[in-house]
Design a protein around this motif. Structure first.
Motif, mmCIF file in Angstrom:
data_model
loop_
_atom_site.group_PDB
_atom_site.id
_atom_site.type_symbol
_atom_site.label_atom_id
_atom_site.label_comp_id
_atom_site.label_asym_id
_atom_site.label_seq_id
_atom_site.Cartn_x
_atom_site.Cartn_y
_atom_site.Cartn_z
ATOM 1 N N ILE A 91 -36.834 10.471 -46.269
ATOM 2 C CA ILE A 91 -37.333 11.547 -47.337
ATOM 3 C C ILE A 91 -38.943 10.998 -47.644
ATOM 4 C CG2 ILE A 91 -37.162 12.062 -49.923
ATOM 5 C CD1 ILE A 91 -35.405 13.830 -48.246
ATOM 6 N N SER A 92 -38.797 9.553 -47.815
ATOM 7 C CA SER A 92 -40.187 8.701 -48.170
ATOM 8 C C SER A 92 -41.214 9.056 -47.210
ATOM 9 C CB SER A 92 -39.756 7.395 -48.137
ATOM 10 O OG SER A 92 -39.045 7.249 -49.430
ATOM 11 N N VAL A 93 -40.623 9.385 -45.947
ATOM 12 C CA VAL A 93 -41.809 9.765 -44.695
ATOM 13 C C VAL A 93 -42.397 11.089 -45.177
ATOM 14 C CG1 VAL A 93 -41.975 10.137 -42.446
ATOM 15 C CG2 VAL A 93 -40.677 8.150 -42.910
ATOM 16 N N LEU A 94 -41.361 12.121 -45.426
ATOM 17 C CA LEU A 94 -41.680 13.391 -45.702
ATOM 18 C C LEU A 94 -42.701 13.493 -46.812
ATOM 19 C CD1 LEU A 94 -38.345 15.440 -45.068
ATOM 20 C CD2 LEU A 94 -40.428 15.351 -43.508
ATOM 21 N N LEU A 95 -42.605 12.815 -48.041
ATOM 22 C CA LEU A 95 -43.468 12.724 -48.913
ATOM 23 C C LEU A 95 -44.704 12.116 -48.644
ATOM 24 C CD1 LEU A 95 -40.675 11.341 -51.904
ATOM 25 C CD2 LEU A 95 -41.629 13.812 -51.718
ATOM 26 N N GLY A 96 -44.595 11.117 -47.665
ATOM 27 C CA GLY A 96 -45.996 10.766 -47.301
ATOM 28 C C GLY A 96 -46.704 11.755 -46.597
ATOM 29 N N VAL A 97 -46.040 12.423 -45.693
ATOM 30 C CA VAL A 97 -46.829 13.314 -44.823
ATOM 31 C C VAL A 97 -47.391 14.570 -45.659
ATOM 32 C CG1 VAL A 97 -46.396 15.436 -43.289
ATOM 33 C CG2 VAL A 97 -45.303 13.061 -42.825
ATOM 34 N N ALA A 98 -46.615 14.978 -46.872
ATOM 35 C CA ALA A 98 -47.004 15.981 -47.933
ATOM 36 C C ALA A 98 -48.352 15.460 -48.617
ATOM 37 C CB ALA A 98 -45.912 16.291 -48.880
ATOM 38 N N ARG A 99 -48.218 14.290 -49.143
ATOM 39 C CA ARG A 99 -49.489 13.663 -49.740
ATOM 40 C C ARG A 99 -50.533 13.702 -48.681
ATOM 41 N NH1 ARG A 99 -50.054 7.135 -50.826
ATOM 42 N NH2 ARG A 99 -52.305 7.345 -51.825
ATOM 43 N N ALA A 100 -50.463 13.468 -47.281
ATOM 44 C CA ALA A 100 -51.618 13.196 -46.507
ATOM 45 C C ALA A 100 -52.145 14.636 -46.463
ATOM 46 C CB ALA A 100 -51.077 12.869 -44.997
ATOM 47 N N PHE A 101 -51.665 15.706 -46.462
ATOM 48 C CA PHE A 101 -52.369 16.899 -46.256
ATOM 49 C C PHE A 101 -52.805 17.527 -47.748
ATOM 50 C CE2 PHE A 101 -50.214 16.558 -42.298
ATOM 51 C CZ PHE A 101 -51.048 17.054 -41.262
ATOM 52 N N GLN A 102 -52.022 17.302 -48.604
ATOM 53 C CA GLN A 102 -52.300 17.892 -49.835
ATOM 54 C C GLN A 102 -53.514 17.425 -50.554
ATOM 55 O OE1 GLN A 102 -49.112 17.644 -52.769
ATOM 56 N NE2 GLN A 102 -50.520 17.365 -54.635
ATOM 57 N N MET A 103 -54.096 15.859 -50.471
ATOM 58 C CA MET A 103 -54.851 15.215 -51.139
ATOM 59 C C MET A 103 -56.276 15.946 -50.700
ATOM 60 S SD MET A 103 -53.933 11.202 -51.937
ATOM 61 C CE MET A 103 -55.329 11.152 -52.896
ATOM 62 N N PRO A 104 -56.444 15.841 -49.262
ATOM 63 C CA PRO A 104 -57.852 16.444 -49.034
ATOM 64 C C PRO A 104 -57.924 17.808 -49.261
ATOM 65 C CG PRO A 104 -56.997 15.234 -47.186
ATOM 66 C CD PRO A 104 -55.730 15.466 -48.245
#
Length: 404
Positions: A112-125
């Motif tokens: 789950i933590s990996v998926l949250l990191g992936v979401a954060r990567a695309f969300q911020m830019p």
């Protein structure tokens, strides 16, 4: 004039829908991270596993940030943002099911933590690059300030609400997060702007173009690197538990108040900037804000009085807010629209790296010099960085208006 700007800003329908979507999404994300960490600790009772939760979110976010910037310049940014909220909503639904059917495990929480990191990567830019397309240029500084104030509300309230709801059970937190994330995704999908499909080929040159652009534009390089080094050296957050227990002699409640203090200062300053935008000498204001951040950190490091320490942290948050608004506005105005996603990705990498490395630096220097020595050295280093940037980046120091 500034009151007129505020009224005009609130009349910008697409921006305000995006603002509410972002507020819902960040609040839910903050609650989700608190709940996942607590849930992991409930399962394993391991401090190491608790640290892995943060690491498993940070690594994919760092690795995917540059490709995510390329995607933000290629596709519809509001839809990318909505998809990221949707992914986090799916995470919340998985956690609801896992909790209800007693399937939650260490491996599931790390996945789950990996998926949250992936979401954060695309969300911020995507979210950073989207704002300039939703408001006129003369309202951009106020829009950045309003966005910053909303994020501070979410950062203050999200973890507190998540912790409160967790006392009634993990499922309550996850259901609340799912509702907020779905609401945010739906709002984001209603955001319209003139999007033209960018004809970008996916090559290393195009993916890394954000770095090249930042390096060639000294105002952007100076502003982003200044923030990186200031946070790297001046952050005392990692050492707050030591200060709360051993120096200020307060308990967990006092620690919570100390942790909230910078966000309170940042919120107040963001609202002030929205009401009274910075019109002149923005480069000088940026350098002074970083220097004030360093001095306030020094005061906190040397203080043994809870009230003084609290005020020093409030000042660090206020000074950091000035820095964030000026830096974000300058970066967006100096960057052409077709490059904003990739440049925002570089900016996000700087922010993420400085936060994570700053915590490591604080811990490492505290091990060598003690907590007080670590914070004092960091504060002094931040002041020296601000003075050095005055000479190293004269174009930034001389910058008068936001718009060149």
């Amino acid at each position: 004039m500034s009151q007129t700007h505020v009224r005009k800003l609130f009349s910008q329908g697409p921006f305000m829908r995006f603002w509410f979507a972002r507020l819902a999404g960040v609040s839910a994300n903050q609650m989700l991270m608190v709940a996942v960490a607590w849930h992991m600790y409930d399962i394993t009772s391991s401090a190491w596993d608790l640290g892995l939760v943060g690491l498993f979110q940070f690594v994919p976010a760092l690795l995917l940030m540059l490709p995510a910037g390329h995607v933000a310049d290629r596709f519809h940014r509001a839809r990318i943002f909505a998809a990221c909220l949707g992914l986090q909503g799916m995470v919340a639904l998985v956690l609801i099911a896992a909790t209800q059917y007693h399937l939650a495990s260490r491996e599931l929480m790390l996945g789950i933590s990996v998926l949250l990191g992936v979401a954060r990567a695309f969300q911020m830019p995507a979210q950073q690059a989207l704002v300039p397309q939703l408001v006129p240029q003369h309202l951009l500084q106020s829009a950045v300030a309003l966005s910053s104030s909303g994020m501070q509300v979410a950062i203050i309230g999200g973890p507190a609400l998540g912790g409160l709801l967790y006392t009634t059970g993990a499922t309550t937190v996850y259901v609340t997060c799912a509702v907020l994330l779905v609401l945010g995704a739906v709002l984001a999908l209603t955001v319209r702007y003139q999007h033209q499909l960018a004809p970008l080929n996916t090559t290393w040159q195009t993916v890394l173009a954000g770095f090249s652009f930042v390096w060639q534009h000294k105002v952007i390089l100076g502003a982003t690197s200044l923030d990186l080094f200031a946070v790297l050296l001046g952050g005392a957050t990692a050492l707050l538990p030591i200060y709360a227990r051993d120096i200020l002699h307060t308990g967990p409640v006092g620690l919570g108040v100390l942790r909230s203090a910078p966000a309170v200062g940042a919120l107040c300053m963001s609202l002030a900037i929205m009401r009274w935008p910075l019109a002149r000498h923005v480069g000088r204001h940026l350098l002074v804000a970083v220097a004030v951040f360093g001095v306030a950190t020094l005061v906190f490091g040397l203080s043994s009085h809870f009230g003084l320490s609290l005020m020093a942290l409030v000042v660090t948050g206020a000074a950091d807010s000035v820095s964030v608004v000026i830096r974000s506005t300058l970066v967006q105005l100096e960057t052409p629209n077709e490059m904003r996603g990739r440049v925002s990705a570089v900016n996000s990498m700087f922010i993420g790296a400085s936060n994570q490395l700053g915590e490591f630096e604080s811990g490492a220097t505290a091990a060598l010099f003690g907590a007080v020595g670590s914070v004092v050295l960091g504060g002094a280093g931040t002041v020296l960085i601000a003075a050095s940037w005055l000479k190293l980046f004269p174009s930034l120091a001389r910058r008068d208006h936001m718009q060149a």
